[in-house]
Design an enzyme around this catalytic site. Structure first.
Site, PDB file in Angstrom:
ATOM      1  N   HIS A  26      -4.306   6.530  -1.942  1.00 32.61           N
ATOM      2  CA  HIS A  26      -4.243   7.864  -2.536  1.00 32.61           C
ATOM      3  C   HIS A  26      -3.439   8.827  -1.681  1.00 32.61           C
ATOM      4  CE1 HIS A  26      -7.744   7.881   0.162  1.00 32.61           C
ATOM      5  NE2 HIS A  26      -7.508   9.160   0.350  1.00 32.61           N
ATOM      6  N   GLN A  76      -2.574   7.122   1.830  1.00 29.03           N
ATOM      7  CA  GLN A  76      -3.576   6.564   2.737  1.00 29.03           C
ATOM      8  C   GLN A  76      -4.683   5.825   2.009  1.00 29.03           C
ATOM      9  OE1 GLN A  76      -6.528  10.028   3.853  1.00 29.03           O
ATOM     10  NE2 GLN A  76      -4.446  10.773   4.073  1.00 29.03           N
ATOM     11  N   HIS A  83      -8.915   4.213   2.997  1.00 28.69           N
ATOM     12  CA  HIS A  83      -9.996   4.155   3.976  1.00 28.69           C
ATOM     13  C   HIS A  83     -10.686   2.806   3.874  1.00 28.69           C
ATOM     14  CE1 HIS A  83      -9.078   8.344   4.326  1.00 28.69           C
ATOM     15  NE2 HIS A  83      -9.339   8.530   3.055  1.00 28.69           N
ATOM     16  N   GLU A  88     -15.051   9.288   0.028  1.00 21.59           N
ATOM     17  CA  GLU A  88     -14.848  10.727  -0.088  1.00 21.59           C
ATOM     18  C   GLU A  88     -14.771  11.171  -1.541  1.00 21.59           C
ATOM     19  OE1 GLU A  88     -11.496  11.217   2.533  1.00 21.59           O
ATOM     20  OE2 GLU A  88     -10.046  10.543   1.068  1.00 21.59           O
ATOM     21  N   ARG A 137      -2.659   4.591   7.047  1.00 22.45           N
ATOM     22  CA  ARG A 137      -1.576   5.244   6.315  1.00 22.45           C
ATOM     23  C   ARG A 137      -0.664   4.210   5.662  1.00 22.45           C
ATOM     24  NH1 ARG A 137      -2.714   8.382  10.553  1.00 22.45           N
ATOM     25  NH2 ARG A 137      -3.483  10.452   9.986  1.00 22.45           N
TER      26      ARG A 137
HETATM   27 ZN   LIG Z   1      -8.407  10.178   2.009  1.00 19.42          ZN
END
Ligand SMILES: [Zn+2]
Length: 439
Positions: free
Chosen positions: A269, A101, A103, A138, A288
């Site tokens: 990642h 995935q 972001h 994140e 994804r």
């Molecule tokens: Zn992630």
């Protein structure tokens, strides 16, 4: 200051033992437990542990913040982040690999959210890409050894890896990357793999997996043995999935306990296995790229992905306790404090009787990496909302006359007005606290 009851998320890739073990619950658990959310996400807010209140509304961290945003968050955080807690803190346990995935950036998220809205795709639709208009930087920090794929590997090393596998069917793709061993070559190769027809995939994947198995059989000492073993595992778990090909292009990362990894926008990642603490902006935007039966929107993924190779070396927290992980995220900061019994003993042995009182003072002012002797007092930041999570030992938080014990696997909510000092109970093992604060 309040203890929090986290929201357990039972995704299929979770573990039936890791999170329960951490919290001292009975194992195996009824469902796989993937994450425990400590935050105020509308989908699953944490609850304040207030024995005097049985009313779920009074206990939900989301409702508590909504009822007094400035009091809970402080004027600055409330103003910058529209009266919402800007981060979500999680305990995460991956027993199986998560999907590949990435972001979006803040701009991509705003555009994508607006585009999904204008197409009239319902918020809960499985083919919807953007659940909100926020980016989702994140940071994951390992509690035990943590395994992941993250970011594109230096193409020169990827060429070494693919060549070492000696798979004839892969030769055209190795040549493709060899002709342009940079971000453009990676984009070309990734694009051709992710759009490959099933018939071609059915020839290519088994050949790649055979090559990887042969490579693994040559022994753990050969270069890229771990990389090849990971491809074999992913191939078995996701037969016929393009993500297995893409995985050959990514850094294979191993984090040791206490080490972190920051995932910025566009970084492809997949977490593979392990237990960690994760903090992110309060967003749910995931694109994804494979290793999943779920919806993959290839054009949107290609728009968001950053193909520049990264070295993916581990982050360690810096400075005196709490020692902070250095990330560019504006929504959160994550700091570590380790109260280490070995440190107290070491200094105590050297010192004479009567000097032991000095130990806390020396250590309390700050050893590098957040490590202090047991007995030290560590002042937490003031004027911003925080969640303190204990991953080992037993934390103690003091605010005026009030004292709160934070057990292993537990967390506490501190609002912006709390002035708090953290310490540790005397235990044989180190006490490890993670401090999540609004940025
Ligand atoms: Zn992630």
């Amino acid at each position: 200051m309040d203890l929090l009851e986290g929201a357990v998320r039972a995704y299929a890739w979770g573990s039936r033992t890791d999170l329960a073990d951490l919290q001292g619950r009975t194992t195996p658990t009824e469902h796989p437990e993937a994450e425990i959310w400590y935050g105020a996400h509308p989908a699953d807010p944490a609850m304040l542990v207030r024995p005097e209140s049985g009313d779920p509304k009074e206990r939900s961290l989301l409702a508590v913040i909504d009822s007094d945003p400035v009091g809970c968050l402080g004027a600055s955080t409330a103003g910058t982040f529209h009266n919402r807690l800007p981060f979500l803190l999680k305990l995460l346990a991956a027993a199986e690999p998560l999907s590949l995935q990435a972001h979006p950036s803040a701009l991509q998220a705003a555009q994508g959210f607006a585009a999904d809205n204008s197409r009239g795709i319902p918020l809960d639709s499985p083919v919807r890409n953007y659940k909100d208009d926020s980016h989702k930087p994140e940071l994951i920090v390992a509690i035990g050894e943590f395994h992941a794929l993250a970011g594109f590997r230096d193409p020169a090393r990827t060429l070494d890896f693919l060549s070492a596998l000696a798979v004839d069917e892969m030769a055209p793709y190795v040549d493709m990357l060899g002709r342009q061993p940079d971000e453009h070559g990676l984009r070309m190769l990734f694009t051709s793999w992710i759009t490959l027809p099933q018939a071609r995939l059915r020839e290519l994947l088994p050949a790649l997996l055979d090559g990887c198995e042969r490579h693994v059989a040559a022994g753990a000492a050969v270069p890229f043995a771990r990389e090849a073993a990971t491809i074999v595992e992913l191939g078995a778990a996701y037969p016929g999935d393009q993500g297995v090909l893409a995985a050959t292009l990514l850094n294979r990362v191993v984090l040791q306990p206490g080490e972190g990894m920051f995932l910025d926008a566009g970084n492809l990642h997949a977490y593979l296995s392990g237990v960690g603490v994760e903090i992110m902006a309060n967003s749910d935007n995931v694109l994804r790229g494979g290793l999943t039966p779920k919806h993959v929107d290839v054009p949107e993924l290609l728009r968001v992905l950053d193909f520049r190779p990264i070295d993916a070396s581990a982050l360690v927290p810096e400075g005196p306790a709490p020692a902070w992980f250095d990330t560019p995220a504006s929504e959160f900061r994550l700091g570590a404090i380790v109260f280490d019994p070995a440190m107290t003993a070491e200094v105590g042995e050297v010192g004479k009787a009567g000097e032991v009182g000095e130990v806390g003072k020396v250590g309390g002012t700050g050893e590098a990496g957040g490590r202090v002797p047991v007995g030290a007092d560590v002042a937490l930041p003031v004027g911003r909302p925080q969640i303190v999570l204990c991953t080992a030992g037993r934390g103690l938080l003091r605010s005026g006359d009030a004292e709160l014990e934070v057990p292993r696997g537990g967390a506490a909510w501190l609002d912006a007005g709390d002035v708090v000092v953290a310490s540790a109970a005397q235990t044989a093992e180190p006490t490890c606290l993670y401090v999540a604060a609004a940025g």
